[in-house]
Design a protein around this motif. Structure first.
Motif, PDB file in Angstrom:
ATOM      1  N   ALA A   1       0.828  -1.204   0.000  1.00 38.13           N
ATOM      2  CA  ALA A   1       0.000   0.000   0.000  1.00 38.13           C
ATOM      3  C   ALA A   1       0.863   1.255   0.000  1.00 38.13           C
ATOM      4  O   ALA A   1       0.587   2.220  -0.725  1.00 38.13           O
ATOM      5  CB  ALA A   1      -0.926  -0.004   1.214  1.00 38.13           C
ATOM      6  N   ILE A   2       1.924   1.260   0.803  1.00 41.87           N
ATOM      7  CA  ILE A   2       2.817   2.420   0.859  1.00 41.87           C
ATOM      8  C   ILE A   2       3.482   2.644  -0.484  1.00 41.87           C
ATOM      9  O   ILE A   2       3.575   3.780  -0.979  1.00 41.87           O
ATOM     10  CB  ILE A   2       3.875   2.234   1.963  1.00 41.87           C
ATOM     11  N   LEU A   3       3.974   1.573  -1.109  1.00 38.62           N
ATOM     12  CA  LEU A   3       4.605   1.691  -2.421  1.00 38.62           C
ATOM     13  C   LEU A   3       3.622   2.237  -3.449  1.00 38.62           C
ATOM     14  O   LEU A   3       3.950   3.150  -4.218  1.00 38.62           O
ATOM     15  CB  LEU A   3       5.128   0.323  -2.862  1.00 38.62           C
ATOM     16  N   SER A   4       2.416   1.714  -3.464  1.00 37.79           N
ATOM     17  CA  SER A   4       1.404   2.148  -4.431  1.00 37.79           C
ATOM     18  C   SER A   4       1.039   3.611  -4.234  1.00 37.79           C
ATOM     19  O   SER A   4       0.961   4.384  -5.194  1.00 37.79           O
ATOM     20  CB  SER A   4       0.144   1.291  -4.290  1.00 37.79           C
ATOM     21  N   ARG A   5       0.816   3.994  -2.980  1.00 39.56           N
ATOM     22  CA  ARG A   5       0.456   5.389  -2.697  1.00 39.56           C
ATOM     23  C   ARG A   5       1.593   6.337  -3.073  1.00 39.56           C
ATOM     24  O   ARG A   5       1.358   7.410  -3.626  1.00 39.56           O
ATOM     25  CB  ARG A   5       0.106   5.552  -1.217  1.00 39.56           C
TER      26      ARG A   5
END
Length: 424
Positions: free
Chosen positions: A194-198
């Motif tokens: 999620a952090i990478l995507s955001r």
């Protein structure tokens, strides 16, 4: 007494909401997957999570690290979209394997970064992922070091990269990067995915113009191009079309099951969800739909209502306080019909403060600290904290008091302290 009050106010200045802050009602959503997370793309506020911190195989969703590395390299001027990429025998061989997601390379042909990049985002091309990893780091093995560097800088906690594709190393028939597990797979927790995507869509929002394409030709301007179809079947017009969808990445393997990171925007609300390991291809879309529906049906953006009369203590100034306001309008996600579930406080900028107080002179519009939002519901933010911060600025200036005033204040403070010691 004035000085003691000033210090107390400087340590924690509370802002107020209009109205009470009710707690969230019990959730009525459960995702049939090994892990899942749903959050607001703008603030990183988590709206639902299930097993978010277990390290799990994520298959081709890990190609987003290659994509991120490409975007970073272009930003830093190391490569350009038109950089020609030589295709190694290894990348060529993988690209011709029809057991994997691929666009088959032509022997001896160079491809641009742009062409390979698009083939990853649309077709999840494994050969293209290897070719770009080799361009960025010299070899797929060296790319793993680059991926780990990016992961560390992004604050990821649970990750393992063993190749540039997300394939199981066993599928690479002995050609996996030296020193990695022969049966290993790229793995992340749902939170770190999620952090990478955001991070990608926040730093490089233009990527959504590419991830929303259902079809694209490969390579560009070819007389007989390959027609690529996007594996994201929730894009408009696809089999599981979902309103507002414009990204992001699928993945599947025997170990990872079927995975999906989706982002969609409706009105001013953009959500991202990550689902890892469903039992079938269809199920990853069905479960993603249920999770996104839960988000859009139950949550909304609200402007943060903040008292406009907030002040921060100032020492050595002509005035004892200075009025402050957030640097920009703040919007937060909350349950529909509810007040935002946050406590609000102030933290002074340590570089320009003394004992929690600003030191005069203070200029108008100066960034003097942070407005701190502390989540009061069961979930915090993607980084694992319950707090997030926004810059605040002054709305007026405070000049430094002259020596006479400062001297008289010091004398007053001296006698006040003595009185306290003798009679307090």
């Amino acid at each position: 007494m004035r000085k003691m009050l000033s210090i107390l106010l400087g340590l924690t200045l509370m802002f107020s909401f209009i109205g009470a802050t009710p707690s969230y009602a019990k959730e009525d959503i459960h995702v049939e997957a090994a892990a899942a997370i749903l959050f607001d793309a703008d603030t990183g506020k988590i709206l639902h999570e299930q097993n978010p911190d277990e390290l799990l195989a994520i298959a081709s969703m890990s190609k987003l690290m290659v994509v991120y590395s490409v975007l970073e390299a272009i930003k830093e001027g190391k490569i350009t979209w038109d950089t020609k990429v030589n295709i190694s025998d290894y990348a060529y061989e993988i690209s011709r394997n029809n057991e994997f997601s691929n666009v088959p390379f032509e022997k001896g042909r160079q491809y641009t970064v742009r062409e390979l990049y698009h083939s990853i985002l649309v077709s999840s091309a494994n050969g293209s992922s290897i070719a770009l990893a080799e361009l960025l780091a010299g070899s797929e093995k060296n790319f793993l070091n680059l991926a780990n560097e990016h992961a560390k800088k992004l604050g990821l906690k649970k990750y393992k990269f063993v190749n540039a594709t997300g394939l199981n190393n066993a599928d690479l028939k002995g050609k996996h990067p030296e020193g990695t597990d022969p049966n290993g797979e790229n793995s992340l927790s749902a939170r770190d995915m999620a952090i990478l995507s955001r991070t990608i869509i926040t730093k490089y929002p233009e990527i959504l113009e590419d991830t929303k394409q259902r079809f694209r030709n490969f390579p560009d301007n070819h007389p007989r191009p390959i027609r690529m179809e996007n594996w994201n079947w929730m894009l408009p017009g696809a089999a599981f079309a979902y309103e507002g969808t414009d990204g992001l990445k699928t993945g599947s393997s025997d170990t990872a099951g079927y995975c999906f990171t989706i982002t969609a925007k409706r009105g001013d609300l953009r959500l991202i969800s990550v689902i890892i390991k469903t039992k079938s291809m269809d199920e990853r879309f069905i479960e993603s739909r249920a999770l996104m529906d839960y988000g859009f049906k139950n949550f909304e953006k609200q402007k943060l209502k903040i008292d406009t009369n907030n002040t921060i203590p100032v020492v050595k100034g002509k005035e004892d306080t200075v009025a402050v306001t957030p640097e920009k309008e703040i919007t937060v996600v909350t349950k529909k019909g509810s007040k935002p579930p946050y406590k609000i406080s102030y933290e002074a900028n340590k570089s320009i403060s003394e004992d929690g107080n600003l030191v005069a002179p203070v200029k108008k519009n100066a960034k003097v600290g942070s407005l701190v939002l502390e989540s009061t519901d069961q979930y915090g933010f993607l980084d694992g904290n319950k707090q997030t911060k926004f810059d605040v600025k002054t709305t007026q200036e405070v000049d430094k008091a002259n020596w006479f005033v400062l001297t008289m204040r010091s004398i007053g403070d001296f006698f006040s302290n003595m009185w306290s010691k003798l009679f307090g």
